[in-house]
Design a protein around this motif. Sequence first.
Motif, mmCIF file in Angstrom:
data_model
loop_
_atom_site.group_PDB
_atom_site.id
_atom_site.type_symbol
_atom_site.label_atom_id
_atom_site.label_comp_id
_atom_site.label_asym_id
_atom_site.label_seq_id
_atom_site.Cartn_x
_atom_site.Cartn_y
_atom_site.Cartn_z
ATOM 1 N N ASP A 88 0.807 -1.223 0.000
ATOM 2 C CA ASP A 88 0.000 0.000 0.000
ATOM 3 C C ASP A 88 0.839 1.272 0.000
ATOM 4 O O ASP A 88 0.277 2.366 -0.016
ATOM 5 C CB ASP A 88 -0.926 0.034 1.227
ATOM 6 N N ARG A 107 -14.209 -0.060 -4.103
ATOM 7 C CA ARG A 107 -14.029 -0.341 -2.676
ATOM 8 C C ARG A 107 -12.539 -0.200 -2.352
ATOM 9 O O ARG A 107 -11.743 -1.097 -2.618
ATOM 10 C CB ARG A 107 -14.533 -1.737 -2.329
ATOM 11 N N LYS A 109 -9.289 0.571 0.322
ATOM 12 C CA LYS A 109 -8.937 0.239 1.699
ATOM 13 C C LYS A 109 -9.041 1.483 2.580
ATOM 14 O O LYS A 109 -8.554 2.559 2.209
ATOM 15 C CB LYS A 109 -7.513 -0.323 1.760
ATOM 16 N N ARG A 110 -9.629 1.321 3.754
ATOM 17 C CA ARG A 110 -9.790 2.466 4.656
ATOM 18 C C ARG A 110 -8.452 2.970 5.172
ATOM 19 O O ARG A 110 -8.294 4.157 5.447
ATOM 20 C CB ARG A 110 -10.695 2.070 5.824
ATOM 21 N N ARG A 111 -7.490 2.072 5.306
ATOM 22 C CA ARG A 111 -6.200 2.511 5.837
ATOM 23 C C ARG A 111 -5.450 3.403 4.865
ATOM 24 O O ARG A 111 -4.453 4.022 5.238
ATOM 25 C CB ARG A 111 -5.356 1.296 6.206
ATOM 26 N N TRP A 112 -5.899 3.452 3.599
ATOM 27 C CA TRP A 112 -5.276 4.378 2.658
ATOM 28 C C TRP A 112 -5.356 5.823 3.144
ATOM 29 O O TRP A 112 -4.518 6.643 2.787
ATOM 30 C CB TRP A 112 -5.944 4.260 1.288
ATOM 31 N N ALA A 142 -10.364 7.490 -0.765
ATOM 32 C CA ALA A 142 -10.547 6.492 0.291
ATOM 33 C C ALA A 142 -11.585 6.957 1.303
ATOM 34 O O ALA A 142 -12.358 6.145 1.840
ATOM 35 C CB ALA A 142 -9.211 6.217 0.979
ATOM 36 N N THR A 146 -14.951 4.926 2.017
ATOM 37 C CA THR A 146 -15.308 4.512 3.380
ATOM 38 C C THR A 146 -16.739 4.906 3.718
ATOM 39 O O THR A 146 -17.499 4.113 4.285
ATOM 40 C CB THR A 146 -14.333 5.145 4.386
ATOM 41 N N GLN A 149 -19.059 2.608 1.863
ATOM 42 C CA GLN A 149 -19.124 1.271 2.450
ATOM 43 C C GLN A 149 -19.936 1.272 3.740
ATOM 44 O O GLN A 149 -20.694 0.325 4.006
ATOM 45 C CB GLN A 149 -17.715 0.752 2.713
#
Length: 687
Positions: A88, A107, A109-112, A142, A146, A149
């Motif tokens: 990432d 979709r 990744k939230r950690r992005w 992101a 999020t 989602q």
Amino acid sequence: MRRPTLSLRVDQFEYVQLILLAVIVGVLAALGNLGFRQLIELFSWVFRELEWQALGIEKGGFHRALIPLVLLSGGVAILVLDRIFPEDVLGYGFPNFLEMVNLGTARLKRRWIFVKAAGAALSLGSGASVGREGPIAQVGGAIGSTIAQLRKLSPDRAKVLVAAGAGAGIATTFNAPIGGLMFAQEIILLGHTEIANLTLLIIATFTAVITSRAIIGNAVVFTVPEFVLRSYWEMATYALMGAALGALAAGYIRFFNATEAWFRRLNLPVWVKLEAGLAVVGVIAIWLPENLSDGYPVINRAMAGEFGIGMLAALTCAKIFASSVSLGCGAPGGSFGPTFFIGTMAGGFFQRVSAMAIPHLTGPRGSYALVGLGAFLAGTTHAPLTALFLLWEMTHSDTIALPAMIATITALVVARAIETESIDEFRLAREGKTLQIGRERLALALIPVSAVVTKNVTIVNENTSLAEVLRTAGETAQSTLPVLNSDGELAGTIVVRDLLTVIGGGQELGPLVNAFDICNVHGPTVTLDANLDEASQLMEHDGLDEIPVVERVSRRFLGLVTSRQIAQALNRVSVSLSTLATRDTNIYWATGYRVTRIGVPANAAGKTLRQLDPRARFSITVLAVQDANNPDSGFAPIAPDRPLKPGDELVVAGRSQDIRQFTHELESIQPAEAARASAQSSGSGKT
């Protein structure tokens, strides 16, 4: 008299919710951008103030030879972050971001939200020649993903919120709401969006700028000089500059991607490639420290006319090389910053040359540097509206409109004539991927495999004898037989036509041969979260009609996805869209309901609606029927006691899952049962 109410329809209420979500995305994207700026300032202070002071680099002279050590230390920090968040952090990730948005389910990744900001801040803080715009677009995207989602929005709605977050991040960076809007529209959504979705983009970008201005005031990134146009004859000079920068942009696109490809081909550890690339950038900075980081202060100096022709040429070439090496070796960051830098320096260089050749048709230095920024941006990204509106919002001058339009359009035409792909789509195109897909593929890309997977399929065990495999293949309508091991995992596949070819070829197949011996263990598979476009592309490539669906990690067999199911899914989407476009203005379908057509299978012949009772059993309504024996007669209302015929077309309305259950009921009717129903119906008609 009936009193008016202020109630909203379901579709109106949903759109109000989307508007509120766009506002939330805009606010959060602005806050994310401000946090990203703070991270850049923090790491710039750590690496290029504290570490520079510790090494004595600010003293100049031979101490500047230690600049590469600063970038190497930044590379170590980036590698540590990559160890914590593998896959990432490293590299120029914006093309993959565009692929996920336009060819995937959007979709992210939230950690992005943290990882992309931290990685780029480390690169910029230590001095890597990268930009901040790509990462902030991914951070904003992101955030939008999020929110989508959490609200469990459909992929098409999620895609719009991702674009809204990315545009809001860019709008906040340059204090340019319309420029951010055009970025989301042209670059993220590739120019494909509806008016209703465009409204959401506008709301998000303007909300982000308002939030940013409320916190830090009306600050600007670039100190833009007053644009001066001496005469309209000067348009010819701007056209020449556009052509020159268009050719330079095409060359930069190819060199940038060639450098990245060269680093990928190197058979060296990732950390070696990263540190070697950053060391090269550090060596360049020994003589040209202005080349470090995104160079925004240097851009302001160039617009003020501080640099001579030699320095402008050196900075242009250095940034082209250093940015390609920085992003190619794996340093996280974007390409917008280097693009701004190169365009500004190249525009200033062109002004110096033009002033010597045709002084009466050349304006001031800052004006050409400013328009050069926009022209080079349009040439590399193939997004002229983004460049034009950024220029206009940076200057708020109507005078710049015509010269900017001439330069940017000329640059775009020349760049595309030389290189048809933009800097972000070049690598994807070389991998056989295109973001400019048709409406059919776009619709399939939004439907997951999980929506159409068939679980009731014929399978064989890996120890099944050849004779039993042949018997099973002769009894099933499937063209592919999944072969499973004792744990229910997919061991391989047997394609029936290949099996017949083997037998017909006279190969020696003894009694000890089993299913595993003749199956293809490397056949294509898909997972539940893959989309139907990916599945259809695999089918077309391998000439298959069915592909197994497996779990991502364990490879446990879950079912089959067939070309017939993909075609049916595409037809359902097309019919639903057509119905929506031609519906009566007084009819509004609630969420989840749709109108579609169902073909009557042969085994359901003789059944009547009274017997099937679809309204009570499945909560759906059969609206009309098209007689299989007279298809030209069109659709007509169906009587409850009319026996169904094979090939009849039914128009039904209801929820998608209920329609699927009714379809399955028709397909699972036993022929004998249908024959008895037909006889009973005939008998009751005679009495």
